[in-house]
Design an enzyme around this catalytic site. Sequence first.
Site, PDB file in Angstrom:
ATOM      1  N   GLY A   5      73.647 -10.024  71.770  1.00  0.00           N
ATOM      2  CA  GLY A   5      74.342  -8.722  71.880  1.00  0.00           C
ATOM      3  C   GLY A   5      74.357  -7.754  70.638  1.00  0.00           C
ATOM      4  N   GLY A  16      71.217 -13.953  66.181  1.00  0.00           N
ATOM      5  CA  GLY A  16      72.314 -12.921  65.954  1.00  0.00           C
ATOM      6  C   GLY A  16      72.532 -12.958  64.445  1.00  0.00           C
ATOM      7  N   THR A  70      69.734  -1.550  72.633  1.00  0.00           N
ATOM      8  CA  THR A  70      70.651  -2.086  72.595  1.00  0.00           C
ATOM      9  C   THR A  70      71.095  -2.079  71.419  1.00  0.00           C
ATOM     10  OG1 THR A  70      70.962  -3.474  74.828  1.00  0.00           O
ATOM     11  CG2 THR A  70      72.410  -3.743  73.918  1.00  0.00           C
ATOM     12  N   GLU A 103      66.540 -12.276  77.510  1.00  0.00           N
ATOM     13  CA  GLU A 103      65.062 -11.295  77.202  1.00  0.00           C
ATOM     14  C   GLU A 103      65.165 -10.622  78.323  1.00  0.00           C
ATOM     15  OE1 GLU A 103      64.023 -11.213  73.997  1.00  0.00           O
ATOM     16  OE2 GLU A 103      65.874 -12.215  73.545  1.00  0.00           O
ATOM     17  N   LYS A 153      62.967 -19.386  67.117  1.00  0.00           N
ATOM     18  CA  LYS A 153      63.684 -19.128  66.159  1.00  0.00           C
ATOM     19  C   LYS A 153      63.327 -19.981  65.518  1.00  0.00           C
ATOM     20  CE  LYS A 153      66.495 -16.431  68.972  1.00  0.00           C
ATOM     21  NZ  LYS A 153      67.736 -16.902  69.800  1.00  0.00           N
TER      22      LYS A 153
HETATM   23  N1  HSE Z   1      67.516 -13.837  74.854  1.00  0.00           N
HETATM   24  C1  HSE Z   1      68.472 -14.204  73.668  1.00  0.00           C
HETATM   25  C2  HSE Z   1      69.510 -16.093  73.965  1.00  0.00           C
HETATM   26  C3  HSE Z   1      68.914 -13.363  72.866  1.00  0.00           C
HETATM   27  O1  HSE Z   1      69.836 -15.648  74.829  1.00  0.00           O
HETATM   28  O2  HSE Z   1      70.034 -16.121  72.741  1.00  0.00           O
HETATM   29  C4  HSE Z   1      68.395 -13.357  70.766  1.00  0.00           C
HETATM   30  O3  HSE Z   1      67.254 -13.878  71.101  1.00  0.00           O
END
Ligand code: HSE
Length: 439
Positions: free
Chosen positions: A302, A134, A13, A190, A205
């Site tokens: 995304g 992101g 993606t 995820e 994170k």
């Molecule tokens: N699974 C993560 C979320 C995607 O829902 O924020 C990016 O880390």
Amino acid sequence: MNIIHVGLLGCGTVGTGVARILMEKEPLISDRVGAVIRLKTVADIDLEKDRGIRFENGMLTKNAFQVVCDPEIDIVIEMIGGEGVAKDLILKAIEHKKPVVTANKALLANHGNALFKAAAQNGVDLAFEASVCGCMPVIKTIRESLVGNRIQSMIGILNGTCNYILSKITNDGSVFEAALAEAQAKGFAEADPTLDVEGHDTAHKLAILSALAYGMEINLPDIYVEGISRITPMDIDFARQFGYTVKLLAISKSLGNAVEARIHPTMIPFENLLSSVNGSVNALTITGDAVGDMMLYGYGAGMMPTASAVISDVVDLARNRISGASRGRIPMLSYQPGRIRKIPIVPIKEIDTHYYFRFAALDQPGVLSKISGVLGNYGISIKSVHQKGRKTNGSVPVVMLSHLAREEYVIKALSEISSLDVVSDTPVLIRIEDEAGQD
Ligand code: HSE
């Protein structure tokens, strides 16, 4: 014009989004950079899939190791994810003196100290803006824009899936499972949703952000992690009645020689801006001694938002190359490597905060005094008590909000209360982050 060649590993993606920006916006980027950044090779196990992109003959390969060893590739982008082959490929690229861009937060949170060391030893940079939140430029903000600040705290919503689920339960009365299924269908969860709902993705994170903010080694194991799978609509409803919203927060505070770093469902007052952050977006409040409070908000996952962050790293590395600063102009982890310390994370039992408790108690005389008696024995002071709702299975929900209390005593008190004969079910505890109520 200078041409900088890029190799992309993994065309899922986000990888597809990266390829799309590099190919469709090559002229725009070259107008800004003063060099052409050209996608030369894309490695993926699936060469047949229609990604909506026209790759020229010879661009696609299954052999990712060939890409990282290709002398013509100047920058490697790792979009495979996971901690297996992705790690081997990054190390191989570093060994071949190629700077690397990754969005792989799990890999950095678990192996980042070694990977950054390897990059420094080989004289290349490892860039990772897309690994946290992101599209939001959180890494750059902490590392570069706030370089003149002592960061005092960071409190944020770092997982879109959890925020989507909690927003759905709060605003639409959805059940947990349905909200999770929707999040998965929208593509931001995820592959393994337990990483999201149990808080581990958020912890990855926070481990990265805390290292950058405080000059500490990445320390994932000591971060306290509690997810949202036990949050019920009843608790969200009670929270609302007290003027609170329930969010999965990443909380990190500098205490000088130690740091608080914890992930858990948290009640925050409606007035807190994070309370209005709904849906799959992320938001991070950073408090610095010069800036005061500031906030970043945007899509944390995304295809295109994450690809946007990857491209910002690619351009940084390309600009370094063009200017002759092959690496290290900006320290990867914000502090000079020799200045990064092991700063301990305070164990959760030593945290002082406010609490929401919910007990399933028999509706009979003396029950409240038994519960509050135990809390009093542990020095836990009650701010308010509410007994609301109907009797179900012979018990009623008794809700209490505490003044500031030490987690260690709270846990001991709740364990004692759960063994009282007037209490059925395990008591519920949700921590409260309420600056106005700091007593
Ligand atoms: N699974 C993560 C979320 C995607 O829902 O924020 C990016 O880390």
